[in-house]
Design a protein around this motif. Structure first.
Motif, PDB file in Angstrom:
ATOM      1  N   TYR A   1       0.862  -1.188   0.000  1.00  0.00           N
ATOM      2  CA  TYR A   1       0.000   0.000   0.000  1.00  0.00           C
ATOM      3  C   TYR A   1       0.893   1.231   0.000  1.00  0.00           C
ATOM      4  CZ  TYR A   1      -2.888   3.789   1.846  1.00  0.00           C
ATOM      5  OH  TYR A   1      -3.521   5.002   2.029  1.00  0.00           O
TER       6      TYR A   1
ATOM      7  N   ASN B   1       0.595   5.735  -0.458  1.00  0.00           N
ATOM      8  CA  ASN B   1      -0.214   6.928  -0.648  1.00  0.00           C
ATOM      9  C   ASN B   1       0.715   8.126  -0.763  1.00  0.00           C
ATOM     10  OD1 ASN B   1      -1.664   9.436   0.938  1.00  0.00           O
ATOM     11  ND2 ASN B   1      -3.040   8.374  -0.463  1.00  0.00           N
TER      12      ASN B   1
ATOM     13  N   THR C   1      -3.103   6.870  -4.610  1.00  0.00           N
ATOM     14  CA  THR C   1      -3.142   5.692  -3.745  1.00  0.00           C
ATOM     15  C   THR C   1      -3.019   4.444  -4.603  1.00  0.00           C
ATOM     16  OG1 THR C   1      -4.547   6.822  -2.141  1.00  0.00           O
ATOM     17  CG2 THR C   1      -4.488   4.421  -2.040  1.00  0.00           C
TER      18      THR C   1
END
Length: 950
Positions: free
Chosen positions: A569, A571, A628
């Protein structure tokens, strides 16, 4: 994470035997280097004896293993030339071995034996690190952590065992070069070049296709209009390795073009170490010559420039009137105008100072559990370009005709600071964590004087520009490795979380004068460059989180592997704001416009009926962006016999958006958004022809996404100058299909020979175009397709193979040929002259050659490095004008390093010369010179002291 069957994991370091020795440098070289008083004769050197092999033996978790039998057998012999046991710290030493090639074996009941091939030269020391794997745990399986060694030989051995096609350069090699930052270091890698002094090009693909990480973690950038990370920010002294991976595996992020470039910071040493270095340098076109400074120059912390005054309100500056009753009164505008800094021109120093640099490194490992590293570097540099010419052409009946013709003098002062701290803790043999923090600051001031003919003005002009730039990057990374030997044939959990904050502050002053009479120049009050003041600020943060689980398996004696799955992940969020101002004269005739700007924009002249400050900020000078990415991957790594197959799939979801706003009215934002889910497969196949030779093949599908500004439909002015730009909200991702082949062989430690071939087809590549408007306007489109193919050759050998008298010489050659072609669709609105051309910035030929002399018995190393980059498109031609090509460039560097142990143990000296050919940087358009300049030769001297707790 690699899996291998009963193969050793070794680290080979080479060094000098630790006793005092005089140099044995020839008298001519000593005289040339002005060191005759420090050198001694050969009669002072003891007769040559054998070399030593020393090292350590650890288990799978890195804990030292005592009582291990270590033997060394010379090639062609049966009986050991030496044998010993490791002590309680896992260390061993085999002394006075005759020169030659040896097979060194470490054996202990209950463990798989490990072996290494080692070359002993003269009286040098070869250091080997073995890792033993318990038989009960793995059978023929070894779970390998990242190799702790980072010498050139270490990296080649890691490369031999790597699952993908890689190239790397070690801190050992970096320290013996003249390279000051990562941008210079990467040019030594096969198939890698640098654009605009800071952007990496891998196999001909430009900066938009590069992906730079630090210790495997993504980095935020300081570039306002790009997502790419400028490599000139990273000091070379703080790098352990620089590695480029040229083929893709699903555990990597899907934005993979020419290759992934990973910068690895300094690692924990095996024992306490301290080193400090002080250096100075000069440039033959700058040092001692007149130099224009912005104000009083830069402080050692990078402070300088003229910040925006606190009196400037956050709202737009508007003069009060009947239409704008809420505006500022003339008196209020006067107070604001007078608050701006008074500096408009450089202060010319009679003599530019010497460059300076200082660095330190401290590292220690305590009780095999705690590791600590602290490193810092500071440099201060001055550079002048006093011979630059620029010409801009138009067409007259198909012939190039000069429109604008300039001469420029540019003086640049820069300060770079870096601080690295790293802490590691081993809870036990199966669990460890590492925390790393890295801070970089790069500050720069520039003064530019430009003079020449401008066709728009119809006169000769003089343009004076100052700017200050400060860039900061602060990176924190926490990572852990947890081993579970009882699950399957062994399992491992890896995780990391990184957070990066970057910022950029920029201020600019500029004035344009035009010639009224011969030799008489007046301020051009109507030009937008006159009385101009600009401020830009950028802030970006990036969070990057990854985790993966690997389970290992065996099937018989020669079949083993791992299954790996993971999540990722990230961002990225960015904010950018520009404020632009000008001093405008309400009645210019009252001023003597031939005066310099400091005498025009004085507090007495800044008044309601004189010079008044005006806001010039555009309605699109602010934007925010967010991106993202979520990733899920699964892959398998399976070895059976001589074959190894690594394959899998990554599924990646991307949500990218940019919001462009009026800096003073955010009620009507314009949002551009791009959402995609991509399936990215990859297969790498390795066939071990023998223990030293691999045949590699790879196929993959990856992608390239637009930058924030490229998606915004609004016009904006590039903050570094140049044409206006408007994005395109209809842009889509580009997709790359890649095919790779490599045959590589590693004849001995530190040696490699390889030939590679590659082919890439890019669907919908994002290309820059020129839109046919009344003024030049840059935009972006998805082209139809682009293809790129090429070949690489690499040769790195000890020249002892030719003749024993050359055993101290090492030769390193590499060459890359790349051909590319991109097609712009005819239905796309563009004034580009050639819609079928090579990729912008791609050089067809790139090569490096280095010859190095290493004499451990003298404590001497001498290295000569030659670099070649062929011609490439610098700017795409428009409106019938030809493309602008940067001519081929050749570079030559020389480095001389000498141990001064005879004076003080741990003391050393390094002399370096870079850009010794000082070739002209030349841009050519249709056979005519468009831009040309030289940067001068640079020389440096550094003295260092190192202390080791061993």
């Amino acid at each position: 994470m690699n899996m291998r069957g009963s193969r050793e994991m070794l680290v080979v370091r080479r060094g000098r035997r630790p006793r005092l020795r005089w140099w044995r440098l020839g008298a001519a070289l000593a005289a040339t280097l002005l060191l005759p008083g420090l050198t001694g004769g050969a009669s002072q050197v003891a007769p040559a004896s054998g070399g030593d092999i020393t090292g350590t033996v650890v288990d799978g978790s890195g804990v030292q293993v005592p009582g291990v039998t270590v033997t060394a057998v010379k090639t062609g012999r049966e009986r050991p030339a030496g044998a010993t046991f490791t002590d309680r710290d896992g260390r061993f030493s085999l002394e006075n071995l005759p020169p030659g090639r040896y097979t060194v074996t470490a054996a202990l009941p209950g463990f798989e034996p490990a072996a290494a091939k080692v070359l002993v030269l003269g009286e040098e020391i070869a250091t080997v690190r073995f890792k033993l794997v318990p038989m009960a745990f793995s059978g023929t399986v070894e779970v390998e952590a990242k190799a702790p060694g980072h010498s050139a030989a270490d990296l080649l051995d890691t490369r031999r065992q790597a699952p993908v096609v890689t190239d790397a350069i070690s801190s050992e090699e970096i320290s013996r070069s003249a390279d000051s930052d990562a941008a210079e270091v990467v040019t030594r890698l096969t198939g890698v070049s640098i654009g605009k002094g800071k952007y990496v090009y891998v196999r001909g693909l430009g900066e938009r296709y590069s992906h730079v990480t630090l210790n495997g973690a993504k980095i935020s950038t300081t570039e306002p209009e790009k997502r790419v990370v400028p490599l000139d920010l990273f000091p070379s002294e703080m790098l352990q390795t620089v590695e480029v991976s040229k083929t893709y595996t699903p555990d990597r992020e899907g934005e993979f073009g020419g290759g992934d470039l990973d910068l690895t910071t300094l690692d924990f040493p095996e024992e306490m170490r301290l080193s400090v270095s002080l250096g100075m340098g000069l440039n033959d076109t700058t040092t001692g010559e007149a130099f224009g400074q912005y104000g009083s120059g830069l402080s050692w912390r990078g402070g300088g420039g003229q910040a925006m005054p606190s009196k400037v309100p956050p709202d737009r500056l508007i003069r009060k009137s009947f239409v704008n009753p809420q505006g500022l009164t003339p008196e209020e505008l006067q107070a604001i105008g007078r608050s701006f800094g008074p500096t408009w021109q450089p202060s010319v120093e009679s003599s530019a100072p010497f460059d300076g640099k200082a660095s330190f490194n401290f590292g220690t490992t305590y009780a095999g559990k705690i590791g600590l590293m602290l490193s810092g570097v500071m440099s201060h540099e001055y550079r002048s370009i006093g011979d630059e010419i620029q010409s801009f052409y138009g067409l007259d009946e198909g012939n190039l005709v000069p429109r604008n013709d300039y001469r420029l003098v540019t003086d640049t002062e820069s300060v770079r600071n870096g601080l690295l701290g790293s802490f590691g803790y081993h809870f036990n043999r199966d669990h460890k964590i590492t925390l790393t923090s890295f801070f970089i600051r790069n500050a720069e001031t520039m003064s530019r004087f430009q003079e020449g003919y401008n066709s728009n003005d119809g006169n000769n002009i003089r343009d004076i520009r100052l700017h200050y730039k400060k860039e900061d990057i602060f990176i924190n990374r926490l990572a852990g490795v947890d081993s579970f030997p009882d699950i399957g044939a062994g399992s491992e959990l890896r995780w990391e979380a990184a957070h990066t904050k970057s910022s950029r502050d920029f201020d600019l002053r500029e004035n344009l004068y035009h010639e009224i009479d011969p030799g008489l120049y007046w301020l051009n009050v109507g030009a937008p460059e006159s009385g101009k003041i600009e401020y830009h600020s950028l802030d970006e943060s990036l969070t990057d989180i990854k985790t993966s689980w690997s389970t290992f398996f065996t099937h018989g004696d020669r079949s083993y592997g791992s299954i790996q799955a993971g999540l990722a992940y990230s961002n990225r969020s960015r904010g950018f704001l520009a404020r632009r101002f000008r001093f405008v004269a309400r009645n210019p005739s009252q001023f003597d416009l031939s005066l310099p700007p400091e005498e025009l924009f004085t507090p007495d002249n800044i008044r309601p009926d004189g010079w008044e400050i005006r806001e010039q900020t555009g309605f699109n000078d602010a934007y925010t962006g967010s991106h993202t990415i979520g990733g899920l991957f699964g892959m398998a790594d399976w070895t059976f016999g001589r074959w190894r197959v690594i394959g899998g799939l990554r599924v990646e979801s991307s949500d990218q958006g940019v919001v462009t706003t009026n800096p003073f009215d955010t009620s009507r934002p314009v949002t551009s958004r791009l959402e995609n889910t991509d399936y990215l497969p990859a297969v790498n196949v390795v066939y071990a022809v023998n223990d030293a030779t691999n045949l590699r093949m790879a196929v993959s599908r990856t992608l390239n996404r637009p930058d924030f500004r490229e998606l915004s439909p609004f016009f904006f002015q590039d903050v570094t100058g140049g044409w206006g730009t408007a994005g395109n909200p209809d842009l889509t991702e580009a997709r790359l299909n890649s095919f790779d082949f490599r045959l590589e062989t590693f004849p001995a430690s530190g040696e490699v020979m390889a030939v590679s071939a590659f082919y890439k087809k890019i669907e919908d590549p994002i290309e820059r175009i020129i839109v046919p408007t009344t003024e030049y306007l840059v935009s972006f489109v998805n082209a139809d397709t682009a293809t790129l193919y090429g070949a690489e050759l690499e040769f790195r050998r000890h020249l002892e193979m030719l003749w024993s008298g050359l055993k101290y010489l090492n030769l390193n050659l590499n060459y890359t040929y790349t051909h590319s072609n991109v097609t712009i669709p005819p239905d796309k609105l563009s004034a580009i002259t050639s819609t079928n051309r090579p990729l912008e910035g791609q050089a067809k030929h790139v090569g490096n050659a280095s010859l190095e002399l290493v004499r451990p018995d003298w404590g001497t190393s001498i290295k000569v490095v030659f670099n070649y980059t062929g011609r490439r498109i610098a700017n795409v031609g428009a409106f019938g004008l030809p493309d602008i090509y940067q001519s081929a460039m050749r570079g030559l560097d020389l480095t001389y390093a000498q141990s001064l142990d005879s004076l003080l143990r741990g003391l050393s000296l390094k002399l370096a010369g870079s850009n010794l050919l000082d070739e002209k940087y030349e841009h050519v358009q249709g056979g005519e010179i468009q831009q040309q300049y030289t940067v001068g030769r640079s020389y440096s001297l550094a003295i260092a002291y190192s202390w080791s707790g061993r």
